[in-house]
Design an enzyme around this catalytic site. Structure first.
Site, PDB file in Angstrom:
ATOM      1  N   HIS A   1       0.831  -1.206   0.000  1.00 55.84           N
ATOM      2  CA  HIS A   1       0.000   0.000   0.000  1.00 55.84           C
ATOM      3  C   HIS A   1       0.866   1.256   0.000  1.00 55.84           C
ATOM      4  O   HIS A   1       0.700   2.157  -0.826  1.00 55.84           O
ATOM      5  CB  HIS A   1      -0.902  -0.026   1.237  1.00 55.84           C
ATOM      6  CG  HIS A   1      -1.805   1.160   1.384  1.00 55.84           C
ATOM      7  ND1 HIS A   1      -1.486   2.237   2.171  1.00 55.84           N
ATOM      8  CD2 HIS A   1      -3.000   1.432   0.813  1.00 55.84           C
ATOM      9  CE1 HIS A   1      -2.460   3.122   2.099  1.00 55.84           C
ATOM     10  NE2 HIS A   1      -3.399   2.658   1.281  1.00 55.84           N
TER      11      HIS A   1
ATOM     12  N   CYS B   1      -3.749  -1.800 -16.765  1.00 52.38           N
ATOM     13  CA  CYS B   1      -3.591  -0.751 -15.778  1.00 52.38           C
ATOM     14  C   CYS B   1      -2.916  -1.358 -14.564  1.00 52.38           C
ATOM     15  O   CYS B   1      -2.839  -2.564 -14.426  1.00 52.38           O
ATOM     16  CB  CYS B   1      -4.925  -0.104 -15.415  1.00 52.38           C
ATOM     17  SG  CYS B   1      -6.131  -1.230 -14.714  1.00 52.38           S
TER      18      CYS B   1
END
Lengths: 855, 855
Positions: free
Chosen positions: A427, A803
């Site tokens: 993250h 993506c």
């Protein structure tokens, strides 16, 4: 000059000799070019790769014939000539041919000191590098060169058990053989392979007549460059040292002359202006004809200028870009060639402030270099502390065990991020790269105490909140204190080069942008739209989190809708802003993806706050929070699964998107929003959501009287979606492969947990590369190909893209381009890299192998 | 008998009439068979599907011609005749043709009461089912039949606005048309489709001359069967009721006669012995010629026996098996046909005690029926409590929020398991099925307090530890108190049927067996070896857990090896036992798979015990436990990844396997152990481990002087392993597809978390079935096919199999068989199902469609 000699094994370098870098090495070829340009290069002979290989394996070599080219009064030097100068090679050996007789002769012509220096230099090199004697034994302290020489000759005989060889043939043959063998050594081989040489790279050697920079008159050697190696700006640099050889001037402590007039001391320009003028002319010729900025090695022998060598100026990435653009703007090279001369992988450090490579580094922590660039700030241990520092205008570096979506606001205001856990795609790393913030993750050696606000390093140092550190996200190092920085290099040259890249490029580049700030960055870097707008972060913002929690805890559809109604105007505003910034370009919005429990409080305190807001007992809240926990959140109730089971969230988002479309439309901006469903694994999921979203579109059209179009697509993140892409394309106008999650599922490998063993895995070559860093073409790539093929068969015009983190990787772009994908989407700060990498691929294709060999 | 009439639309049923169940329905066809067998069937006419369809859509029908078949003195009845009797149809209508005139005539011939009853029965049926009048209006209370009839005629006229039709043609046509239309109604259609009927299923009708069970002499009707519907044992059952029609006897409260002599009351055997003898003869004829146990409907009209109908005796699964085996043993049907007559899906309830279907059920909790069978026990809320109950010989039912590996010992001794969370493939469900324990999971309505040891149900009842409950794992219901049970049916018939199945079967069936007890079950059910022996449970046993924790916390390889050396003799003993039980059969051992943190304490108390054992501060232990936690353990550091990064564990296991092989070898038993690597995603993982395991094998051979072979294989659980199966098969002699994990990764769906929405997903047909229950042939199945194809191309003789939960599913077995897999492996209690299902497939293939239509 006598007729050029070219027999088996060696070639006299002349303007017309047959010679190539692939057979004789780059230095030999370059010297030939200098000769062709009329530069005063001393007499030189080149040994081919084959000849050197023969020497190494002990084959005979007619050294007498080689010596005959030079005549017996010459001193010689031998230098390596590998195909690519970067691959290295053994060091030069000078003054071959020096012996007692020549010493006597030169003492008369050049003075005894000069003769002794020449002899001594050769003797020492020969003793250490050819005879392989102990270098320390020749570390002599006498001041007088002739005394030193005498001692050295005695030591040589003692150490080698034989007198120093006097025969020039013996000397040269031993030097050549020794250099040939050094090239075959294991250390040398590993070293050059690490620099990209193939296992069978060959070595050539050049034997050159010495221009003697010692002796009477203006004699000496120097090195001159005409651009700055760090900035690429036009600026003369280098040194000249009297009574010296080759590159001695660069290493001289004192005594060297500046090249241009300089208040600090004497200069060549002042003392020999015509020499400097001549060097200037030569540099111009080199730049124009060799199409490159060269560094020239020269010698003055009794005032006569000789050019011994010229090599490409070594340069930083920012200098490389500046030089390439400069050459193209001067019309010396084409724009395409300028584009090809800048490595995409070198761009990131131009986009961010950098820790000055020359600065002193006191490394306190090492981790994984997760997002490039440097930053200085005070250590803080919570998102809250980061915000209060930022409020006071104080730069800070946020340290966390690992970051969670709750840290987002702190991350937005921090200047750098450091985490104990996580890998390249954790993250923290993903968010930091998106924000263009320097970031180091997986600093597993540290011991963090968030309660005490301290960080203990491996060697026992303790850093406290407020301590000043410099974080280098390009190397993965945290440095104590404040270290000097270089500013980013987003100047005109940068813009020009990328514009030229765009002219050549033939695959689209979009940006992953979640916020208006991201979108601004995407525009700045000229992305062709947004390929992935993740919407979940929007719900973590001030004032929205509690509404989200109310929505999650709602027992009825009605209550859920009431909570979502509060979020609707905020979401509409989010999208209106994005459309406003990106106007005229496509914006692909991924609907809500994460599991709802990510929004719930993780501690008792948070549960109490929520209990108060909802008028529920804390135990109730705790029980429900606990009941929503998941064993494997990555594989749980999220993405389109929420869309199917709690459809009100997607309804609200679709409405916000359509109302924003109408709103910007009323201001004259036409937008065709793209709506993307995450985590699809079955056709029916798409079918159900399409029906609902069509319904919302119809309602908004009906309420507003406006008309608009939208495109519905699917994010292919599960292996099943790739396998069933034919089915799915029946309801989707575009498919965007989310290679992060697809890699996780194809390998059965959580990117958040892989950090613990990925290092060992890559080291043992279990995986050739970290598949979260470099697309796994064999496994994940096959799923992309299968998916693309099946989707196209079912819907010929379907838009295909990648993506996610891989989108900005040059190898992935090559893969997608070969597979005929329409675009790749990557984080905004990767957009320049992607534009350049895509241009490289197109130009290479166009020019064929010739182009790829140019550089 | 006049010449048989066969015109468009109807056919008089005779021995030679052209007639099939596909055109006239099963009842018509069966009646023809009875006529062929010489049974006294009254005159009957069959209407084809086409004729009935025509009637429903209002086409004309020559009812006069039909009536002419019977002659005008007959009363008629109409009954439905769908293709499969299970698909249902409208109720029979009797005594068509009754009117005022026939009432008068029959009053004379059969008495007024009988005549009135006949008329009344018809009138009421007609009023309700044909004229669609309110049934309540005809609910008359008068005792005298003739009075009731009079009233009914008046009410009919009032309600219908017309007198009761007197014309037999009108009566019959209306009855036929009404029954035809009822078949077309939506309710009837949905009902029969739920029973497996196709959307276009047709209805035939049979019109039969009434045999009047009312009137003078011995008149009445009865039903007789010769086998028990629950047990399948030979036993006469049924009833006979004087002065009644059709199946009235079965519904009669009192007055019906027993068939055989019975102390409780009068019997047909005693009063009409020759009738019973005749029925016995007929039953024998039916069984021999119709090859089935039939239930016979008969009427006595003035002492004359008529057979109105005969249908297949409806039966429980255990009766079905008994009957099929009985018929085969009598030589009436072949063994293959007997095998085909038992549904594999019906077997599980024969293997376990069952809650008696006739018992009163007080349901307190409902959940997902995760493992079949019934159990009675006291509620306990911890594994520890389960163990102490078991120690006192008290049966118990273990209730947990969800089970973890730490609960294993408690589960082993519990009689049933109930969990609040989880789905069909949660830990609790998988373990329970393996143990053959009844289990209910995902009882999400309950509110569990493990501290208070209470369970609150949805309706607010609170159950406490020690409360007695009955758990029905076949229905997912927890019942209050102790409910009657049926014992398992593993008798000779069961064994015979499965032996016959094995003779037909052409794909191997192995069992997943982790413990000696599992292996014993596998042997009992005649599995052909162990296809998956999970070794991790072995480390949870008493005395091993702490050693495991020491191993996990060891800082050096040396310390790890020291801990593992303690485990080695225990593991060796585990394998020696397994090889001993399975001797002569292959045993496939999967090396250690779960993440190490599963073995660490999850609470402070456990951490303190560990800290004491290791002489470490608790904070150190807590910190390390926390540092080892994973975000998505399913996708983390486990399986072969542990084998690569902490190779000492696999070294120890391999050594234990080889030493056990040598040990049983010395006792004369030859074993070729199969070693399986879990969670492989790249060829190099296999390569590395193969080298190490080969090394261990060589060392053990060297130390013991014994020789042995082993096979190394790979568990294909990641999509990447399936895609790269060609590569991987280079180092693996077998590939076993672990379809549980492969499904999780292909869908990106954790089985432990899917429970929360799988219900909704299947209900909305997002997934046609729970893919953890039924193999997803389109997605996961494609990966199996690709993997098999590529593995075979690389290594032609490679052994292919499926292990895991799907292995015992008939559809999965069909898939694997079609794909040419060598075997499937399933939990021991699924082995009989798998053997039978595999036999069905082989027999169906052999006989072609004919066989599949037999039954």
């Amino acid at each position: 000059m006598q007729k050029p000699t070219q027999i088996a094994g060696f070639t006299e370098i002349t303007a017309t000799a047959t010679m190539a870098s692939a057979t004789h090495g780059g230095r030999a070829k370059c010297l030939q070019r200098l000769i062709r340009l009329g530069l005063p290069v001393p007499h030189t002979v080149a040994l081919s790769f084959g000849a050197v290989k023969g020497l190494a394996s002990g084959q005979g070599f007619d050294v007498a014939q080689l010596l005959a080219v030079f005549g017996d009064r010459s001193l010689l030097c031998v230098r390596p000539s590998s195909q690519d100068p970067d691959w290295g090679g053994p060091g030069a050996i000078l003054n071959i041919g020096m012996n007692d007789r020549r010493h006597l002769e030169l003492s008369q012509s050049h003075g005894e000191d000069a003769a002794s220096m020449l002899y001594l230099r050769f003797l020492q090199s020969y003793a250490v590098h050819v005879a392989r004697l102990d270098a320390d034994a020749f570390d002599l302290t006498e001041a007088d060169p002739t005394e030193r020489l005498k001692q050295a000759l005695i030591i040589y005989e003692e150490e080698a058990d034989e007198p120093f060889p006097q025969d020039a043939e013996v000397q040269l043959l031993e030097v050549l053989r020794s250099m040939a063998r050094a090239w075959e050594g294991t250390t040398a081989r590993l070293l050059r392979q690490a620099r990209g040489a193939p296992p069978d790279a060959g070595l050539g050697l050049v034997v050159q007549e010495m221009a003697l920079g010692v002796g009477p008159g203006e004699s000496g050697s120097g090195v001159i460059r005409f651009v700055d190696q760090v900035t690429g700006l036009r600026r003369v640099s280098g040194r000249y040292l009297r009574q010296s050889f080759l590159r001695d001037a660069l290493e001289a402590g004192g005594g060297a002359l500046y090249l241009l007039n300089d208040p600090r001391g004497p200069s060549l320009e002042a003392e020999q202006p015509e020499i400097l003028e001549r060097l200037n002319e030569m540099a111009d010729i080199c730049r124009a004809r060799l199409r490159e900025e060269m560094e020239i090695e020269f010698t003055l022998e009794r005032g006569k200028l000789r050019v011994l060598d010229a090599v490409r100026v070594s340069r930083s990435p920012r200098a490389a870009l500046k030089i390439a653009v400069g050459l193209a703007e001067e019309g010396i090279i084409s724009r395409e060639e300028a584009v090809m001369r800048v490595e995409p992988r070198a761009l990131p450090e131009l986009l961010h402030p950098q820790v000055d490579p020359k600065a002193r580094r006191d490394v306190v922590v090492r981790g994984i270099a997760a997002s490039p660039g440097g930053a200085i700030g005070k250590l803080v241990f919570s998102a809250h502390a980061a915000q209060s520092h930022a409020a006071q205008g104080e730069p800070c570096v946020l340290v966390r065990r690992e970051t969670t979506p709750e840290d987002i606001r702190g991350m937005h205001v921090a200047n750098g991020i450091l985490t104990e856990r996580g890998g390249m795609t954790s993250h923290a790393a993903v968010i930091a790269r998106g924000l263009g913030l320097p970031c180091i993750v997986g600093a597993s050696g540290i011991r963090l105490s968030t309660s005490k606000k301290t960080l203990r390093t491996l060697d026992g140092r303790v850093l406290k909140e407020g301590d000043l550190v410099t974080i280098d996200g390009s190397t993965g190092e945290v440095l104590a204190g404040e270290v000097e920085m270089l500013e980013p290099a987003l100047d005109d040259s940068f813009q020009s080069l990328l514009d030229w890249a765009d002219a050549a490029r033939d695959i689209g580049i979009r940006a992953n942008a979640d916020t208006p700030a991201d979108a601004q960055t995407a525009r700045m870097f000229k992305a062709e739209g947004i390929g992935l707008c993740r919407t979940e972060h929007m719900f973590f913002e001030e004032g929205r989190m509690m509404v989200m929690r109310e929505m999650i805890f709602a027992d009825t559809e009605e209550d859920r809708r009431a909570a979502l109604d509060q979020l609707l105007p905020m979401q509409r505003e989010d999208f209106t802003q994005l459309f406003g910034i990106m106007v005229g370009q496509p914006v692909c919005i991924r609907l809500f993806d994460p599991p709802l429990h990510e929004f719930l409080p993780s501690d008792r305190e948070g549960a109490r706050a929520l209990a108060e807001a909802l008028s529920l007992p804390v135990s109730d809240v705790m029980h429900r929070v606990e009941a929503m926990a998941e064993f494997n959140p990555m594989l749980g109730l999220r993405g389109v699964r929420l869309g199917v089971t709690v459809p009100e969230i997607y309804d609200m988002q679709a409405r916000a998107i359509f109302e924003a479309t109408v709103a910007v439309g009323r201001k004259g901006a036409h937008v065709v929003p793209e709506i993307m469903l995450p985590l699809v694994s079955a056709r029916r999921e798409v079918e159900l959501l399409k029906t609902r979203i069509d319904g919302v579109a119809a309602a908004v059209k009906n309420e507003t009287g406006a008309s608009f179009d939208y495109r519905l697509g699917v994010m292919v993140e599960t292996p099943r979606a790739a396998l069933r892409a034919g089915d799915i394309a029946g309801h989707a106008t575009f498919l965007s492969f989310g290679t992060n999650d697809l890699t996780q599922m194809t390998y059965g490998l959580s990117r958040d947990d892989a950090g613990k063993f990925m290092g060992a895995y890559v080291q043992q070559q279990v995986f050739p590369e970290d598949p979260f860093h470099t697309l796994d073409q064999e496994g994940v790539g096959e799923l992309l190909m299968l998916g693309a093929e099946r989707a196209r068969a079912a819907r010929p015009g379907v838009t295909l893209s990648v993506c996610g983190e891989h989108g900005g990787d040059p190898d992935t772009i090559a893969f997608c381009r070969a597979a005929g994908f329409d675009y790749v989407s990557c984080s905004p700060f990767r957009v320049p890299v992607a534009r350049l990498a895509a241009a490289h691929l197109a130009i290479r294709d166009e020019l064929g192998e010739a182009a790829s060999g140019l550089h």
